[in-house]
Design a protein around this motif. Structure first.
Motif, short mmCIF file in Angstrom:
data_model
loop_
_atom_site.label_atom_id
_atom_site.label_comp_id
_atom_site.label_asym_id
_atom_site.label_seq_id
_atom_site.Cartn_x
_atom_site.Cartn_y
_atom_site.Cartn_z
N PRO A 288 22.81 -93.59 23.23
CA PRO A 288 22.53 -92.53 22.17
C PRO A 288 21.38 -93.38 21.42
CG PRO A 288 24.52 -94.09 21.92
CD PRO A 288 23.96 -94.43 23.25
N THR A 289 20.64 -92.55 20.82
CA THR A 289 19.36 -92.84 20.09
C THR A 289 19.49 -93.82 18.86
OG1 THR A 289 18.41 -90.70 20.59
CG2 THR A 289 17.46 -91.99 18.57
N SER A 290 20.81 -93.75 18.45
CA SER A 290 21.37 -94.66 17.54
C SER A 290 21.53 -96.32 17.82
CB SER A 290 22.78 -94.49 16.88
OG SER A 290 23.76 -94.44 17.93
N GLU A 291 21.46 -96.35 19.27
CA GLU A 291 21.61 -97.94 19.62
C GLU A 291 20.14 -98.55 19.92
OE1 GLU A 291 24.05 -98.87 23.01
OE2 GLU A 291 25.68 -97.68 22.44
N LEU A 292 19.00 -97.50 19.88
CA LEU A 292 17.57 -97.84 20.11
C LEU A 292 17.07 -98.30 18.79
CD1 LEU A 292 16.39 -95.27 22.67
CD2 LEU A 292 17.03 -97.73 23.18
N ILE A 293 17.53 -97.61 17.70
CA ILE A 293 16.37 -97.72 16.51
C ILE A 293 17.16 -98.99 15.75
CG2 ILE A 293 16.01 -95.24 16.43
CD1 ILE A 293 18.24 -94.98 14.32
N ASP A 294 16.23 -99.39 14.95
CA ASP A 294 16.42 -100.54 13.69
C ASP A 294 16.93 -101.62 14.37
OD1 ASP A 294 15.51 -98.94 11.64
OD2 ASP A 294 17.41 -98.05 11.59
N ARG A 295 16.39 -102.05 15.60
CA ARG A 295 17.01 -103.22 16.46
C ARG A 295 16.03 -104.60 16.09
NH1 ARG A 295 21.03 -104.01 20.29
NH2 ARG A 295 22.04 -101.98 20.55
N ASP A 296 16.42 -105.66 15.66
CA ASP A 296 15.71 -106.87 15.48
C ASP A 296 15.57 -107.42 16.88
OD1 ASP A 296 18.00 -108.10 16.24
OD2 ASP A 296 18.18 -108.99 14.14
N SER A 297 14.72 -108.42 16.94
CA SER A 297 14.21 -108.99 18.36
C SER A 297 15.31 -109.38 18.91
CB SER A 297 13.23 -110.17 17.97
OG SER A 297 13.81 -111.14 17.30
N GLU A 298 16.34 -110.02 18.42
CA GLU A 298 17.59 -110.52 19.06
C GLU A 298 18.57 -109.17 19.62
OE1 GLU A 298 21.68 -113.18 18.38
OE2 GLU A 298 19.95 -113.17 16.64
N GLY A 299 18.58 -108.30 18.64
CA GLY A 299 19.26 -107.06 19.28
C GLY A 299 18.50 -106.53 20.53
N ALA A 300 17.16 -106.38 20.35
CA ALA A 300 16.42 -105.57 21.40
C ALA A 300 16.65 -106.52 22.77
CB ALA A 300 15.14 -105.60 21.07
N GLU A 301 16.52 -107.94 22.66
CA GLU A 301 16.76 -108.81 23.78
C GLU A 301 18.17 -108.64 24.30
OE1 GLU A 301 15.53 -110.83 26.62
OE2 GLU A 301 14.29 -110.85 25.07
N MET A 302 19.25 -108.47 23.56
CA MET A 302 20.75 -108.23 23.96
C MET A 302 20.62 -106.81 24.83
SD MET A 302 22.86 -109.64 20.88
CE MET A 302 24.56 -109.09 22.07
N LEU A 303 20.01 -105.99 24.23
CA LEU A 303 20.11 -104.54 25.16
C LEU A 303 19.17 -104.56 26.33
CD1 LEU A 303 21.13 -101.47 24.77
CD2 LEU A 303 18.98 -101.01 23.36
N TRP A 304 18.26 -105.24 26.16
CA TRP A 304 17.38 -105.28 27.28
C TRP A 304 18.03 -105.96 28.56
CZ3 TRP A 304 12.70 -103.31 29.02
CH2 TRP A 304 12.23 -103.89 30.01
N SER A 305 18.80 -107.17 28.22
CA SER A 305 19.40 -107.78 29.34
C SER A 305 20.47 -107.10 29.74
CB SER A 305 19.75 -109.20 28.65
OG SER A 305 18.91 -109.88 28.22
N ARG A 306 21.17 -106.26 28.87
CA ARG A 306 22.50 -105.58 29.53
C ARG A 306 21.78 -104.35 30.35
NH1 ARG A 306 24.58 -100.86 25.39
NH2 ARG A 306 25.75 -99.48 27.11
N ALA A 307 20.68 -103.67 30.03
CA ALA A 307 20.09 -102.53 30.86
C ALA A 307 19.72 -103.26 32.00
CB ALA A 307 18.81 -101.94 29.85
N VAL A 308 19.09 -104.25 32.32
CA VAL A 308 18.38 -104.77 33.52
C VAL A 308 19.59 -105.24 34.14
CG1 VAL A 308 17.38 -106.74 34.41
CG2 VAL A 308 16.40 -105.61 32.41
N ALA A 309 20.54 -105.63 33.67
CA ALA A 309 21.96 -105.98 34.67
C ALA A 309 22.81 -104.91 35.03
CB ALA A 309 22.81 -106.87 33.65
N GLU A 310 22.65 -103.81 34.23
CA GLU A 310 23.49 -102.50 34.78
C GLU A 310 22.63 -101.67 35.96
OE1 GLU A 310 25.48 -100.14 32.11
OE2 GLU A 310 26.01 -101.74 30.67
#
Length: 637
Positions: free
Chosen positions: A247-269
């Motif tokens: 969802p777009t809500s998961e992409l917006i307003d993420r700090d660097s730590e939150g973006a890193e967590m989402l990136w790691s999750r996406a790469v793993a999946e």
């Protein structure tokens, strides 16, 4: 009152032949053309089928849709269609939140359609309907009718009557189509035209229309659903990249730590890709995806044109008079295009007209100003060839660059920040690698897709030592991007010959897909594309197919046909995929249920490459024929 495209070209040829003392036979019978006998037995108007060509909309693809609709309308009108009467309709942009049934629809007269942008068409329609213009037009038409003696001299194929545009809404358009038994040729790319909503409206009133039904349109518009529909076809050599919907809500307003967590999750999946591709879940056309690089083109600023110009009547008359004088003084013949400026003189004096350039071979693209001006010109036939004037043809390309390559968590954070800010563009330097302006979906959709970014081979044209042109496949990837048209009634759909596009830069843009002169389409993919197996292939064949045992192009065609059947495609469509150059295996990118129908579309190239070649107007005839054949029950089943 004015000339059609055919009328303009005929006037030019008449003038040239008269100048050289050549008698040119105009009637088909004189040329032994078998169509002459057919045209003499045209069915009466009451037995002709009206085809309403609907195009436009408010998505980023609206300008391509305008080109598609104009091209379809012209080919249906000017071809050898003895039982078809095409009419152009524009689905105009509307305020956000407008109900689908309330979307504005303009029925366009001939001259109103010859514009370069949807906004220009709408503005022209509103201007024509103003009280001042209505009075001026009525007076001009009366004068022109007297001057032309139209009743006995006009040719219906060369002259068009001036009718004011008519505004209604989509609900009325569908209702009237149903009551009249008309066919609707759907040429609205993206949005309501491609997500099933328009098709559902047409089906609810049992209107026959071209292309896919509502169910297939919804399925193909949703790229996540498309992937699920193709699951389990791997044994047939048909694959779909793994996808992660956010969802777009998961992409917006993420700090660097939150973006890193989402990136790691996406790469793993997504099985650990080094870079990702992000795009809206639902949109009509995935263009602008970098093909192995991240350099993106600059966006073109919007331009608007006015025919006639917004000058006082006396100024316009002065321009025409001076252009005529210059034409005669220079001994020019047939037709030219003159460019220049109108400069204010001040102190109440008449403006000064300065001519800067004379083009003796003017652009003749189908929406050229030559045709725009001729369609509105009230002068007599006797003086028409001598007085034709065309202004410079300027295009206003609109590229949809919503497919972006992300290389790291910082890129993901930057993309989310742009979404959060409601930005329409990301400026150069926003992402970690070099890039130009990146167009953003505005407003943002509800959800996005992340996929592994597949680096395909780069096909380019190079100069050989002898100065000749060579086709070169760069890179170590064995995958090339192809696009394939599918055509046929329900249950008998078949893929046409595949095409590949040789891009001029690093991305495949809307212009390279649909506008002539901006990309080179190769149909079918030549053998130079697949010379020998590459040891560096990133995605080796998965179905166990032996490269030497197949005709690659035919194998890809068969698989595209199977994809079309799985997606319940009807009538015609275009499917984009990556093809393995040694096995013909495919990785499906997307299915376009309302493909572009511009003059340079690859569908026309592929139709000409068929075992029984089809000219563009014959291809369109088939599309309309399939729409007439199928029943509404077939569409909705």
């Amino acid at each position: 009152v004015g000339l059609t495209h055919k009328g303009v070209l005929r006037r030019i040829l008449e003038s040239a032949c008269r100048r050289h003392g050549i008698a040119l036979p105009w009637r088909r019978a004189a040329l032994g053309d078998p169509r002459a006998a057919a045209s003499s037995s045209r069915p009466p108007a009451s037995r002709k089928r009206r085809v309403r060509v609907l195009f436009g909309g408010d998505t980023s693809e609206r300008q391509v849709s305008l080109m598609s609709g104009t091209n379809v309308w012209l080919k249906l009108m000017l071809g050898d269609h003895l039982d078809i009467v095409p009419e152009p309709y524009l689905l105009a942009p509307a305020d956000p939140g407008t109900e689908v049934t309330a979307l504005p629809v303009w029925k366009l007269p001939y001259e109103a359609l010859l514009r370069h942008t949807v906004e220009e068409v709408v503005e022209g329609c509103n201007r024509v309907l103003s009280p001042e213009m209505a009075q001026s037009t009525a007076t001009m038409r009366e004068e022109a009718a007297l001057a032309l003696g139209r009743a006995s001299q006009s040719d219906g194929e060369e002259w068009t009557e001036l009718h004011p545009p008519q505004l209604s809404n989509l609900e009325a358009f569908v209702r009237e189509s149903s009551e009249a038994g008309d066919v609707v040729f759907v040429a609205v790319h993206g949005g309501v035209g491609e997500d099933g909503r328009l098709q559902a409206l047409l089906e609810s009133r049992e209107v026959r229309f071209t292309g896919c039904g509502a169910e297939a349109s919804r399925l193909c518009m949703d790229k996540m659903a498309t992937g699920r529909a193709l699951a389990g076809m791997e044994a047939q050599g048909i694959f779909s990249l793994r996808k992660l919907q956010l969802p777009t809500s998961e992409l917006i307003d993420r700090d660097s730590e939150g973006a890193e967590m989402l990136w790691s999750r996406a790469v793993a999946e997504l099985d650990g890709p080094s870079s990702l591709c992000i795009k809206p879940v639902a949109d009509g056309c995935s263009t602008g995806a970098p093909l192995g690089s991240s350099r993106l083109p600059m966006a073109a600023p919007p331009v608007c044109y006015h025919t006639p110009p917004r000058f006082p009547t006396d100024v316009t008359a002065s321009i025409r008079a001076q252009a005529t004088t210059l034409f005669e003084a220079l001994g020019l013949s047939d037709f030219v295009r003159m460019d220049g400026w109108v400069l204010p003189a001040g102190d109440g004096a008449a403006p000064q007209v300065v001519f800067s350039d004379i083009n003796i071979i003017s652009g003749m693209e189908q929406t050229s100003f030559l045709f725009q001006q001729a369609a509105q010109d009230p002068r007599s036939r006797a003086s028409e060839a001598r007085a034709l004037r065309a202004a410079k043809l300027l295009t206003n390309p609109s590229a949809s660059l919503w497919v972006v390559r992300l290389r790291c968590a910082e890129d993901l954070a930057a993309y989310g920040a742009a979404l959060s800010a409601g930005a329409s563009q990301m400026v150069p330097g926003t992402l970690s690698s070099a890039h130009g302006i990146i167009e953003m979906p505005c407003p943002p959709p509800e959800a996005f897709l992340l996929e592994p970014f597949l680096v395909s081979a780069n096909i380019r044209i190079s100069r050989g030592e002898d100065g000749g042109e060579l086709l070169v496949r760069d890179g170590d990837s064995d995958w090339v991007e192809i696009t394939v048209g599918v055509l046929g009634p329900q249950g008998e759909l078949a893929a046409m010959t595949p095409s590949i596009t040789v891009v001029s830069g690093d991305i495949l843009s809307l212009e390279e897909k649909f506008q002539g002169g901006t990309g080179v389409n190769l149909t079918p993919p030549p053998r130079e594309v697949a010379k020998e197996p590459s040891t560096g292939s990133k995605l080796p064949p998965k179905s166990g197919v032996k490269a030497e045992s197949v005709d690659v192009n035919l194998a890809a065609q068969d698989r595209i046909t199977a994809v079309a059947a799985a997606l319940k495609i009807t009538g015609f469509s275009r499917i984009d995929a990556f093809m393995h150059v040694h096995t013909g295996e495919i990785i499906v990118i997307e299915a376009n249920t309302v493909p572009g129908m511009t003059p340079s579309t690859v569908l026309f190239h592929q139709a000409l490459a068929e075992e029984v070649p089809m000219l563009p107007h014959q291809f369109l005839d088939k599309v309309v024929e399939y729409a007439c054949q199928r029943s509404v029950k077939e569409v909705t089943s």
